[in-house]
Scaffold this active site. Structure first.
Site, short mmCIF file in Angstrom:
data_model
loop_
_atom_site.label_atom_id
_atom_site.label_comp_id
_atom_site.label_asym_id
_atom_site.label_seq_id
_atom_site.Cartn_x
_atom_site.Cartn_y
_atom_site.Cartn_z
N GLU A 426 0.85 -6.31 5.44
CA GLU A 426 1.96 -6.34 6.41
C GLU A 426 1.67 -7.29 7.57
OE1 GLU A 426 3.14 -2.33 7.42
OE2 GLU A 426 3.83 -2.00 5.37
N GLU A 502 2.43 -0.76 -1.49
CA GLU A 502 2.40 0.49 -0.74
C GLU A 502 3.72 1.20 -1.05
OE1 GLU A 502 0.23 -0.49 3.09
OE2 GLU A 502 1.62 1.06 3.75
C1 GAL Z 1 2.65 0.88 6.34
C2 GAL Z 1 1.27 0.38 6.74
C3 GAL Z 1 0.22 1.44 6.55
C4 GAL Z 1 0.69 2.72 7.17
C5 GAL Z 1 1.98 3.13 6.51
C6 GAL Z 1 2.51 4.44 6.99
O1 GAL Z 1 3.67 0.13 6.86
O2 GAL Z 1 0.92 -0.74 5.98
O3 GAL Z 1 -0.99 1.02 7.14
O4 GAL Z 1 0.85 2.52 8.52
O5 GAL Z 1 2.94 2.14 6.80
O6 GAL Z 1 3.77 4.71 6.43
#
Ligand code: GAL
Length: 834
Positions: A426, A502
């Site tokens: 990100e 993710e």
């Molecule tokens: C993402 C981020 C992670 C964590 C996650 C929580 O955007 O890459 O590190 O913060 O959100 O939902």
């Protein structure tokens, strides 16, 4: 280098103590040494000092401890610290000092100290002089001590750590939290992480093995050396060797390549993770100058737009989890058994892939993934030039990013488990027109170190990551939280290889349910319902990802956020204003994450079983919620079941509520995801559900395939807490001073029924050759110290982690006592160290 194998063989760890100095091994022992553990007998003190590096500094009042060590986990939890970083004291200056002697006969050798990771802003001093530094806490580094070392006398090594507040979006830990080694090398030697083993051609008859070796000649004259590499299989049998001579110019570092063949190679796969070992000897005549052992696997990986990820020619769907590096109650101080347990719990959920979010992992994690057949995305950074937190790595970006990225790849490139290099998560450069430039620079560095694996990144801006062309600079494109756009992305970019880097980010508290079920946090609560409907705006229930992956089979798979809860980032608590300021303390006492499929102690939440039902074949069934709803008699309780079988029957107090068929009987799920514009619920085919009027008693779920019962589970209404039950995951541990037994503490009623809502405080007492290494309960709001001798059960369960002492022989007896519940005991005995 396979330090773990040498550790297991017990080679070279013989260090006697003379007064409080550590006497290092003699020449004879050195001959068989790769490294010497430098973890024991350090002095430690928190606080600033301008003189603690000096030899005449008096550290007698300092604490003596062994590494790895994380000072912040000792707490206390306090609202004065940032809940985003775990509500623990992760910042401030602290010093470590150690006295040691090196025998005079070692004079003439090169001496190095090798830190696997210091959190952070480390400065290293030897005998009062600064000899090295490394700001990034996640990367290992070696410091040359040679010119400042005194032979035959006492030396003092001192390490200053100066972690700052808000250096990460999670709990980073603090201190020398990974292993430290000392190494003596001849002037001609193999560099740190100086082998790279590739297997460019693999057939069932043979594998070509190319061993690149970085030779270093620190002498002022040209030298001729012979280099012999022997390949051994896991049984220690020799399966290949090569011997060749090389001229090294004065003060030259040179990479040489040796080529061998392995007949009928045993491939590294998820089912059978076969490892080979390359043992390289550098010699002049009969004199052995260096010996270097590298482990590797023979395996072929391919990433194809149509076929997906192929391991040895076979398509593998990535069933991945993101993991942060802390180990719950143990903090970040690396422990092999803690990691092994964590990975086993994940494997049992069906996981086959790990993303090391968002930083270089410990070596031990990769060693275990090699051994356990898990594949890994090895991630380097959470930010580039543009920071996300006040004191992030962006401060060091210009000077250190290339060095750190190269160091990561060189350290990890022989691990068969590593399948991709992630240059970032990100990254905010996605929003910049010239963001692609930095992506290109990093991809180029990565490829200059390793062309055998693709470069990836996790993007959370769609379509900006594409518009600003960052996505074009990498080989395999990861998107965070865009399952609904997979189809469109594949349509627009049919040649791209894409995966969910993710996914989900669903939050929950183990064993906690709000009624009625709503996709929001109940008013005033600091816990999150375990029906798996609640998360931040980008989050969504796992069901949606499963569905989108089924509809888009070209997507490689997913890495759900996260396998385990971790310290820090207590989303969904933390106001938006505080988010931007970086302070989340208004929602105190929440201080650890709710994202895990398992909680901070590794106890599975309901979501764990939802993934298990999708990712495993061994018949299973799970049911939720618990069945203790005093005061709700007659009210409807939604009962959900997860299974990998064909059908499930629900029986409540002997009465059948009928069978439901997976894939046909759908469960409506209320969604809040930003891309889910419809008011309609998601109709999940991954959960079966019944609405049941509550009457105390017993609920049972029975799973059937082909009309045959294949699994069953039951939950009974529990009476009052009556006594304690202890369950040690291992009753025998090694006496290496590191090994652990995880003891689960359960509160049950007089009939032995588990008390799902109990909250009794448990006192622990230990006898024998062991200590309590940590306690926990998985409650993200508990302020009880994780390093104390008591812990309240959270929804009926707590954890005590026992660590044996080095050379311990007296069995460890743990006694757990609670007011009104009496006490229970468990015994953990020792097996001799290997
Ligand atoms: C993402 C981020 C992670 C964590 C996650 C929580 O955007 O890459 O590190 O913060 O959100 O939902």
């Amino acid at each position: 280098m396979i330090k773990h194998k040498l550790r297991k063989l017990g080679i070279g760890l013989v260090c006697g103590l003379i007064s409080c100095s550590q006497q290092l091994p003699q020449q004879e022992e050195y001959e068989s040494l790769e490294e010497i553990s430098f973890n024991e007998q350090w002095k430690f003190s928190k606080g600033e000092s301008t003189v603690a590096m000096n030899n005449n500094f008096d550290d007698t009042s300092w604490r003596t401890l062994n590494l790895p060590h994380d000072w912040a986990i000792e707490g206390p939890f306090d609202i004065a610290y940032n809940s985003r970083c775990g509500g623990l004291p992760v910042h401030g200056e602290a010093w470590y000092r150690k006295a040691f002697e090196v025998p005079s006969k070692m004079d003439g050798k090169k001496a190095f100290v090798h830190f696997e990771g210091v959190m952070n802003n480390a400065e290293v001093f030897l005998n009062g002089k600064k000899i090295g530094e490394r700001p990034y806490g996640y990367i290992g580094f070696e410091v040359d001590m040679t010119s400042n070392l005194k032979y035959g006398e006492e030396n003092i090594i001192a390490v200053k750590c100066a972690p700052e507040d808000l250096s990460a979006r999670w709990y980073p830990g603090a201190g020398i939290y990974r292993d430290v080694w000392i190494e003596f090398k001849n002037p001609i030697h193999i560099a740190l992480d100086g082998t790279f083993i590739k297997t460019p051609v693999i057939t069932s008859e043979k594998a070509d093995v190319v061993v690149d070796i970085d030779l270093v000649n620190t002498l002022d004259k040209k030298e001729l050396v012979t280099v012999e590499t022997i390949i051994q299989n896991a049984k220690g049998e020799k399966v290949g060797n090569v011997n060749s001579s090389y001229n090294l110019n004065k003060n030259e570092e040179k990479t040489i390549s040796q080529v061998l063949k392995i007949e009928n190679p045993e491939l590294w796969s998820m089912e059978k993770p076969h490892l080979y070992f390359a043992v390289t000897f550098v010699k002049q005549g009969d004199t052995l100058l260096d010996k270097y052992v590298s482990s590797f696997g023979v395996r072929d990986i391919k990433f194809l737009a149509k076929e997906g990820f192929l391991l040895n020619g076979k398509r593998i769907q990535l069933k991945g989890v993101c993991l942060h590096h802390d180990q719950g109650p143990l903090g970040t101080a690396v422990n092999r058994r803690a990691k092994e347990r964590q990975l086993q719990i994940m494997k049992d959920m069906g996981v086959n892939a790990i993303r090391t979010s968002h930083n270089p992992p410990s070596k031990v994690l990769l060693e275990l993934c090699d051994e356990m057949g898990l594949v890994v995305i090895d991630e380097a950074f959470d930010n580039w030039k543009i920071g996300k937190v006040e004191n992030g790595y962006n401060k060091d970006w210009g000077k250190w990013s290339e060095k750190d990225l190269r160091a990561l790849i060189r350290r990890d490139r022989n691990h068969p488990s590593v399948i991709m290099w992630s240059i970032g998560n990100e990254i905010l450069e996605q929003t910049k027109k010239d963001g692609w430039k930095e992506a290109r620079r990093l991809a180029k560095i990565t490829k200059s170190e390793d062309i055998t694996r693709p470069v990836t990144a996790g993007f959370n801006y769609h379509p900006l990551a594409i518009i600003n062309k960052l996505a074009h600079e990498i080989d395999v494109v990861g998107f965070n939280y865009f399952p609904i756009r997979y189809e469109k992305i594949l349509e627009e970019y049919p040649d791209w290889v894409v995966y969910g880097s993710e996914t989900s980010s669903c939050t929950s508290s183990r064993g906690y349910y709000d009624m009625p079920i709503e996709p929001k946090v109940a008013e005033g609560s600091k816990q999150v319902t375990s029906y798996d409907l609640v998360g931040p705006p980008w989050a969504y229930p796992p069901d949606l990802e499963f569905d989108m992956l089924e509809k888009n089979p070209k997507i490689l798979g997913e890495f759900m956020w996260t396998g385990f809860d971790y310290l820090g980032e207590p989303t969904p608590f933390g106001g938006k204003d505080n988010w931007t300021k970086g302070y989340w303390n208004d929602d105190w006492p929440s201080h650890s994450s709710y994202f895990g499929a398992a909680d901070l102690c590794g106890f599975p939440k309901d979501r764990y079983y939802l993934y298990q039902s999708q990712w495993t074949d061994k018949p299973m069934v799970h049911v939720l919620p618990h069945w203790n709803w005093e005061g709700k008699e007659g009210e409807i309780i939604p009962v959900h079941a997860f299974t990998n079988a064909e059908e499930v029957e629900l029986i409540v107090n002997g009465k059948s509520y009928g069978k439901k068929v997976k894939g046909k009987d759908l469960t409506p799920i209320k969604m809040t995801h930003r891309d889910w514009k419809s008011d309609k619920p998601l109709m999940s085919k991954y959960r079966l559900s019944w609405d049941v009027p509550y009457t105390p008693g017993k609920i049972e779920v029975i799973a059937y395939t082909n009309n045959k019962e294949v699994a069953r589970k039951e939950i009974s209404t529990a009476g009052k807490p009556h006594h304690i039950v202890l369950e040690a995951d291992r009753n025998i541990i090694a006496s290496d001073g590191k090994d652990l037994s995880y003891v689960t503490v359960k509160v049950v009623d007089k009939d032995g029924n588990f008390c799902y809502t109990a909250s009794n405080d448990i006192q622990f007492d230990i006898e024998g050759d062991g200590v309590l290494a940590g306690v926990g309960n998985g409650d993200a709001t508990s302020l009880t110290t994780l390093k104390g001798d008591h812990m309240e059960v959270f929804n009926g369960i707590a954890l005590a982690i026992i660590q044996g002492t080095k050379n311990g022989s007296n069995p460890i007896r743990i006694k757990a006592t609670a007011e009104g519940l009496g006490s229970a005991e468990a015994i953990v005995a020792f097996q001799p160290s290997l």
